[in-house]
Motif scaffolding. Structure first.
Motif, short mmCIF file in Angstrom:
data_model
loop_
_atom_site.label_atom_id
_atom_site.label_comp_id
_atom_site.label_asym_id
_atom_site.label_seq_id
_atom_site.Cartn_x
_atom_site.Cartn_y
_atom_site.Cartn_z
N ASP A 113 35.73 14.40 94.21
CA ASP A 113 36.79 15.01 95.02
C ASP A 113 36.38 14.82 96.49
O ASP A 113 35.28 15.23 96.87
CB ASP A 113 36.84 16.50 94.62
CG ASP A 113 37.96 17.28 95.28
OD1 ASP A 113 38.79 16.69 95.98
OD2 ASP A 113 37.98 18.52 95.07
N HIS A 138 34.07 24.30 95.78
CA HIS A 138 34.02 24.71 94.37
C HIS A 138 33.04 23.86 93.59
O HIS A 138 32.75 22.72 93.98
CB HIS A 138 35.42 24.56 93.75
CG HIS A 138 36.05 23.22 94.04
ND1 HIS A 138 35.96 22.17 93.17
CD2 HIS A 138 36.72 22.75 95.12
CE1 HIS A 138 36.58 21.12 93.69
NE2 HIS A 138 37.04 21.43 94.88
N GLU A 157 35.78 16.64 103.11
CA GLU A 157 35.25 17.05 101.80
C GLU A 157 34.40 15.95 101.18
O GLU A 157 34.77 14.77 101.24
CB GLU A 157 36.41 17.39 100.85
CG GLU A 157 35.94 17.83 99.46
CD GLU A 157 37.09 18.22 98.53
OE1 GLU A 157 38.22 17.75 98.76
OE2 GLU A 157 36.83 18.98 97.57
#
Ligand code: MN
Ligand code: MN
Length: 298
Positions: free
Chosen positions: A96, A156, A284
């Motif tokens: 991700d 996360h 990210e």
């Protein structure tokens, strides 16, 4: 984690990185957003992987969860700040990653700050580090650079076949339970806005990303048309988030789909916008944590 899993993860990371870089090259004033989304997703598929979720393109105050609906005419506006968020699933091993492109000099500091903040957060990652410490590093760095973190968006943990699993990684200091574990995978994703911003996102009315959980759907009494659509979605998207433009002949089942969303049988992810309409930047990476270090795979 076995060598095979590590290998797959690193491959997923490389594909995600390639897709992200491609998107950044395509983000130009007046470009059609749907063409960027489709190019990115096509790249992922050509590499033998699947998008773990539809390509997200967030313009200005839109922080997350916008992907093009079918026939989207939206173009990248002039002097905007644009985020691209890409997910890759390779045999269930997920990477991700996100980056921000500034199309005006006055927005470059904002996008650059997101990149620096991510780098500083990754620098402290190794087994045993409390996740609250990462939040503190993110918040401290954001403030030092003259911006504000978005406090209600978080990083996360990632597990196999599960994008959001286990531990949450905050983007601000304060109490948050958990420590980084060796062999675990985390997505670190600071979102930042200007000092004028609220530092939080709220849901817009629009949703462009959806998901069905197969366990939930099989236990419900559905009409024939709803059952057929649910089966189609589960077979095709395998419990992963999807875009309606991925559904063949969406117009034909649009009413059924909308009704199932309204009834909560299909989960929706509303578009998230900065509460005061200030521009948002995001960066990210997906990171594997080891005893004494970490490895960025994206
Ligand atoms: Mn992401
Ligand atoms: Mn993420």
């Amino acid at each position: 984690m076995g060598e095979d899993a590590l290998d797959k993860l690193r491959q997923a990371g490389q594909i995600a990185r390639k897709a992200r870089e491609e998107a950044c090259r395509l983000i130009k004033e007046a470009a059609l957003v749907i063409e960027i989304c489709e190019a990115v997703e096509e790249t992922i598929r050509l590499e033998g992987a699947k998008p773990a979720f539809p390509c997200n393109i967030g313009i200005n105050e839109v922080a997350a969860h916008y992907t093009s609906p079918p026939g989207d005419q939206l173009r990248i506006p002039p002097r905007s700040v644009v985020k691209v968020d890409v997910g890759v699933s390779l045999d269930g091993y997920i990477a991700d990653t996100a980056a921000t492109v500034a199309l005006a000099p006055e927005l470059e500091q904002l996008s650059e700050a997101a990149r620096i903040v991510l780098q500083e957060a990754v620098r402290v990652m190794r087994a045993g580090v409390p996740v609250s410490k990462i939040g503190l590093v993110i918040q401290g760095t954001v403030h030092k650079l003259g911006f504000k973190p978005i406090r209600n968006l978080t990083g996360h943990e990632i597990k196999r076949n599960k994008l959001h699993a286990g531990t949450t990684i905050p983007n601000v200091g304060g109490a948050c339970p958990g420590k980084l574990e060796p062999g675990h995978i985390y997505a670190i994703e600071p979102f930042i806005t200007t000092m004028r911003g609220a530092g939080e996102v709220v849901s817009a009315k629009l949703a462009t990303i959806f998901r069905i959980e197969s366990e939930k759907i099989t236990s419900r009494k559905l009409r024939e048309g709803e059952k057929r659509l649910a089966q189609y979605i589960i077979e095709k998207f395998d419990n992963l988030p999807y875009a309606t433009r991925w559904i063949d002949n969406y117009e034909r089942i649009k009413d059924v789909h909308e009704k199932m969303v309204k009834l909560g049988r299909i989960q929706q992810y509303p578009v998230l916008v900065e509460r005061l309409g200030e521009p948002v930047a995001q960066a990210e990476h997906t990171v594997i944590v080891f005893e004494d270090r970490c490895e960025v795979i994206t």
